[in-house]
Design an enzyme around this catalytic site. Structure first.
Site, PDB file in Angstrom:
ATOM      1  CG  ASN A 152      -0.339  -0.100   2.516  1.00  0.00           C
ATOM      2  OD1 ASN A 152       0.786  -0.575   2.647  1.00  0.00           O
ATOM      3  ND2 ASN A 152      -1.034   0.324   3.557  1.00  0.00           N
ATOM      4  CD  GLU A 253       2.911   0.114  10.466  1.00  0.00           C
ATOM      5  OE1 GLU A 253       1.724  -0.169  10.779  1.00  0.00           O
ATOM      6  OE2 GLU A 253       3.254   0.450   9.328  1.00  0.00           O
ATOM      7  CB  CYS A 287      -1.725   0.319   8.621  1.00  0.00           C
ATOM      8  SG  CYS A 287      -0.359   1.488   8.548  1.00  0.00           S
ATOM      9  CD  GLU A 462       8.808   1.428  10.512  1.00  0.00           C
ATOM     10  OE1 GLU A 462       9.313   0.365  10.117  1.00  0.00           O
ATOM     11  OE2 GLU A 462       7.828   1.970   9.977  1.00  0.00           O
TER      12      GLU A 462
END
Length: 484
Positions: A152, A253, A287, A462
């Site tokens: 994505n 993640e 997400c 991150e």
């Protein structure tokens, strides 16, 4: 296109897979075949790990000034190539061209940030307990990092991980998603142009049929010291288990079930814009996308009406290469069928379709932006991540009630809420059990801030100051027998 590549990038060279096999990449907007890409084997991945280990031996000794120059060179080349990489991304992912080019700029921002942040990987002097010794800590790169990226954001997520790894002094082996390997290979071509040392960055795409095997290999491979994965919670659990036997560091993640809370005091126009951005960016395939939209009773009717009007005015379905279209196709048939099943389940349990709820005339992998009301906790879309252009609106009465509803999930990546009550803004932000919280703002991801979730949404951060931590080890050194 000058950055289009179809072969593996291993040890600074382009090569076919060891068994000569390929897999096809298609355009989700029209089903057209784009390229046949080399399908990496276990042998290829082992070669990539060995190349990365050899490169790491020398690269770990580079100065931060040298690493800054490398990262900023990649940044510059990404920005120079934004239109070309954006087109490659649009063709294989389906997101609108403007969004695709924006993602390339987003990727470049991480090389800019970490190119500077590597100069601040500070150690510490610890006051010693005795006069004849000195205690210090230093930060060192952990070694070869395996990076598994999603479809994505095929260059955004790749960059967020790779920039931090290179800044820390690590080398990388990148396994991109099978739906979007061309963007990752274009990134490898950029690294080649930047003159990176051989083996520092390796890219090994593979077909869906080989994903599980190569994922297990990266978890077990002794040369790999860390695995960083962005993707579904189900796959994250498998990788977590596989890394346990090797006692390998892992950063995850994973999925989300983001709430978007609208309080009675929320400024209506700003809130509708935020809801549209949080839900429909990349056709809802993010997400951090809004999954459950909670609206307080006093503003509910006005908000639903304004949101429906905003969807009609601003959302245009179609091929992302055509100007004006901002809702592209879903990535593949599996995702389309999932969205259709979630909407059908909601309707079977009494949900009302305000707009959408079906495929548009062009069919294919497209799905109409959909607004559902009269939804309840019993419906699948309350607990399952939608990953599509469907927004379900729930009504609530009190702050206490909506905090319980918002936290009623094992996910904890992102949450949003809108209010004009500054007391409430702090109170609710502290109560939401999410790693990222947007207060009167829906687009919250940026290179300067840490990104990562709670609970089943994974662990590790991150971006931001924390972004180097997963790729570095802290070493404690005690100097004894000193005469001061």
């Amino acid at each position: 296109m000058s950055l289009t590549r179809t072969e593996l990038f291993v040890d600074g060279h382009w090569r076919k897979s060891s068994d000569g096999s390929t897999f096809e990449v298609v355009n989700p907007a029209n089903g057209a075949r784009l390229q046949a890409v080399s399908d990496a084997t276990a042998e290829d991945v082992r070669d990539a790990c060995q190349a990365a280990a050899s490169a790491f031996a020398a690269y770990r000794k580079t100065t931060v000034k040298e690493r800054t120059a490398i990262l900023h060179k990649i940044r510059d080349l990404l920005l120079e190539s934004k239109k070309e990489i954006g087109e490659i991304l649009c063709l294989e992912n389906g997101k609108p061209l403007a969004e695709a080019e924006g993602e390339v700029g987003f990727a470049a921002s991480f090389f800019d940030w970490f190119g500077a942040e590597c100069r601040r990987a500070y150690g510490q002097h610890i006051p010693p307990p005795a006069g004849d010794r000195q205690l210090v800590t230093v930060k060192q790169p952990c070694g070869v990092a395996a990076i598994i990226t999603p479809w994505n954001f095929p260059i955004g997520m790749l960059a967020r991980k790779t920039a931090a790894a290179l800044a820390a002094g690590c080398s990388v082996v990148i396994k991109p998603a099978e739906d979007t390997p061309l963007t990752a290979l274009a990134f490898a071509a950029v690294c080649e142009r930047a003159g990176l040392p051989r083996g520092l960055v390796n890219v090994v795409p593979c077909s869906r049929g080989r994903v599980a095997e190569l994922g297990r290999l990266l978890c077990a491979e002794p040369l790999v010291r860390l695995l960083s994965f962005t993707g579904s919670t189900a796959v994250g659990r498998l990788l977590y288990r596989d890394c346990a036997d090797a006692v390998k560091r892992i950063h995850l993640e994973l999925g989300g079930n983001a709430p978007f809370v609208v309080f009675d005091s929320a400024p209506l126009e700003l809130t509708v814009r935020g809801a549209l951005a949080a839900k429909f960016r990349n056709t809802g395939q993010t997400c951090v996308s809004t999954n459950r939209l909670f609206v307080q009773a006093g503003i509910y009717d006005r908000f639903v009406e304004a949101l429906a009007e905003g969807m009609k005015k601003t959302l245009q379905v179609g091929d992302g290469m055509v100007a004006g279209n901002n809702q592209g196709p879903l990535i593949n048939k599996r995702q389309l069928e999932k969205v259709q099943a979630l909407v059908a389940d909601a309707m079977a349990h009494g949900a009302q379709v305000v707009m959408g709820g079906r495929q548009p005339p062009q069919g294919g992998l497209f799905y109409e932006p959909t607004l559902l009301t009269s939804v309840s906790r019993q419906m699948r879309l309350y607990t399952e991540e939608i990953f599509g252009p469907v927004v379900a609106v729930y009504k609530f009465s009190t702050e206490e009630e909506v905090i319980q509803m918002a936290n009623d999930t094992n996910m904890g990546l992102a949450g949003y809420f809108y209010t004009s009550d500054y007391q409430q803004s702090w109170r609710v932000a502290m109560a939401l059990d999410y790693g990222l919280v947007g207060v009167n703002e829906a687009l919250i991801s940026t290179c300067e801030a840490p990104f990562g979730g709670f609970k089943h949404s994974g662990f590790g951060k991150e971006g931001g100051q924390q972004g180097l931590d997963d790729f570095m080890e802290t070493k404690y050194i005690c100097f004894g027998g000193l005469k001061l």
